[in-house]
Design an enzyme around this catalytic site. Structure first.
Site, PDB file in Angstrom:
ATOM      1  N   ASP A   1       0.833  -1.217   0.000  1.00 15.14           N
ATOM      2  CA  ASP A   1       0.000   0.000   0.000  1.00 15.14           C
ATOM      3  C   ASP A   1       0.866   1.264   0.000  1.00 15.14           C
ATOM      4  OD1 ASP A   1       0.965  -0.110   2.622  1.00 15.14           O
ATOM      5  OD2 ASP A   1      -1.000   0.062   3.575  1.00 15.14           O
TER       6      ASP A   1
ATOM      7  N   TYR B   1      12.207   2.709  -0.432  1.00 12.63           N
ATOM      8  CA  TYR B   1      11.519   1.400  -0.499  1.00 12.63           C
ATOM      9  C   TYR B   1      10.265   1.500  -1.360  1.00 12.63           C
ATOM     10  CZ  TYR B   1       8.162  -2.187   0.901  1.00 12.63           C
ATOM     11  OH  TYR B   1       7.197  -3.177   0.879  1.00 12.63           O
TER      12      TYR B   1
ATOM     13  N   LYS C   1       9.276  -0.206  -5.002  1.00 11.28           N
ATOM     14  CA  LYS C   1       8.115  -1.089  -5.223  1.00 11.28           C
ATOM     15  C   LYS C   1       7.224  -0.498  -6.324  1.00 11.28           C
ATOM     16  CE  LYS C   1       7.037  -4.338  -3.103  1.00 11.28           C
ATOM     17  NZ  LYS C   1       7.345  -5.789  -3.274  1.00 11.28           N
TER      18      LYS C   1
END
Ligand code: NAD
Ligand code: DAU
Length: 353
Positions: free
Chosen positions: A134, A159, A163
């Site tokens: 999310d 990070y 993603k």
């Protein structure tokens, strides 16, 4: 139907639950677990399935094209559930390049190998399931609507940016080459086998040891917590029944402030250890905030519920109590995963604050 599934990152926290779920539930499937066994991967997480006849472990790097191609060919892989990643936000702030290598290049390597192995034949059922997060949606303010699948991408940490980059490649391979993909975006997981750098296991370990609990800022940041077994079930449902090219949010409708989660953990651990209620509250230590700390995540999982009938089964307080008991009963596991390199990481991050 017999399937041959490559699960990447299966020796990590969520991956080990996904491997166990598939190996036990689908005895007729062949499950190949490709994991590099970085600091976050541990074969102990899979001690109870490692002898299963439908399970194979391969130690290797998802960025190794030659190895990945060989696995597709030798195991006749027709499904991928891709979880391997560098997953810890704090480490991404310290070493963003590693996150791009593993999360972006690793994903691209798997996509390309799948494309080469599967061609454009649609006669055989095939599926590339990319496990995203999310966090690619960025952060919500208080009162803002929860993330839906149409929320724009706005990642903030190295990070989440890595993603998000991986997600874009997954969609590009679907649009450009017709690769049969699905993407899931899950909220924060908790449960057994989580490496103790993440908030919940770190706090359980520290409360037991009477060590300070490092809480970033005021502890008012909100996360939407989901039991890892509910996540594994959701992956099963989407892998088998999700619509090609679609993405699905997975969440617990369970928003909690960090400070409230930590106080709940203190209550549970103190009770389990026979300490006076609240006696560990003095361990709470508010430290300098995480750089770029996302204020709030909240997931609208309505699409997964209405299209595929998934709902989480675990109640948070019960799930957290069971998780605490699991860690208290697995001191050898904790000792095995917490090695010298973790202690050095911990000291650099928190000691002296
Ligand atoms: P983890 O850090 O516990 O495990 C990651 C695993 O990937 C480890 O076993 C590690 O050895 C392996 N790995 C790392 N680099 C590799 C490489 N180059 N080649 C092969 N294997 C490699 O992670 P996790 O918390 O279990 O998360 C799994 C996935 O789920 C990740 O993709 C993460 O982004 C996503 N996710 C996690 C959460 C969460 O709350 N933990 C929530 C949503 C999504
Ligand atoms: O939302 C899904 C994401 O959840 C996953 O994609 C990530 O892989 C996973 O690591 C997790 O990210 P978070 O950053 O939310 O998880 P973490 O456990 O690191 O932190 C949870 C919250 O607790 C966050 O607001 C930061 C805070 N925190 C964390 C640590 C480690 C502290 O206050 N102190 C700490 O020492």
């Amino acid at each position: 139907m017999k399937r041959h599934i490559l699960i990447t990152g299966g020796a990590g926290f969520i991956g080990s639950h996904v491997v166990r779920h598939f190996v036990r539930k689908y005895a007729g499937y062949e499950v190949v677990n490709l994991d590099l066994l970085t600091y976050a991967g541990n074969l102990e997480n899979l001690h109870d399935v490692q002898q299963a006849p439908n399970y194979h472990f391969v130690r290797g790097d998802i960025c190794d094209m030659c190895l990945v191609r060989t696995l597709f060919r030798e195991h006749n892989i027709d499904g991928v559930i891709h979880l391997a990643a560098e997953s810890h936000v704090d480490r991404s702030i310290r070493d963003p390049f590693l996150f791009v290598r593993t999360n972006v290049l690793g994903t691209l390597t798997l996509l390309q190998a799948a494309r080469e192995a599967w061609g454009d034949s649609s006669e055989v059922e095939r599926r590339f399931h990319h496990v995203s997060t999310d966090e690619v949606y960025g952060a919500l303010q208080f009162g803002e609507e929860a993330f839906s699948e149409t929320t724009s991408y706005n990642p903030h940490s190295p990070y989440s940016a890595s993603k998000a980059g991986a997600d874009h490649f997954v969609r590009a391979y679907h649009t450009t080459y017709g690769l049969p993909v699905v993407i899931t975006h899950c909220s924060n997981n908790y449960g057994p086998y989580q490496f103790p750098e993440k908030l919940i296991p770190l706090c359980i370990r520290n409360i037991c040891a009477n060590k300070l609990l490092p809480i970033y800022g005021k502890g008012e940041n909100v996360r939407d917590w989901l039991h890892v077994k509910d996540h594994a079930e959701a992956i099963d449902v989407v892998f088998h029944h999700g619509r090609n090219g679609e993405s699905y949010n997975i969440g617990g409708s369970n928003e909690r402030r960090n400070i409230d989660v930590v106080k709940l953990l203190i209550r549970i651990v103190d009770e389990e250890l026979g300490r006076a209620p609240g006696s560990s509250e003095h361990l709470i230590n508010h430290i300098e905030d995480r750089a770029g700390h996302d204020l709030r995540y909240a997931i609208n999982a309505g699409k997964l519920h209405s299209e595929l009938g998934w709902t989480p089964k675990h109640d948070f307080e019960k799930g957290l109590s069971d998780t605490v008991r699991w860690y208290l009963g697995h001191k050898e596991w904790l000792a095995a995963v917490v090695n010298g390199s973790y202690e050095r990481y911990y000291a650099e991050m928190y000691d002296g604050q």
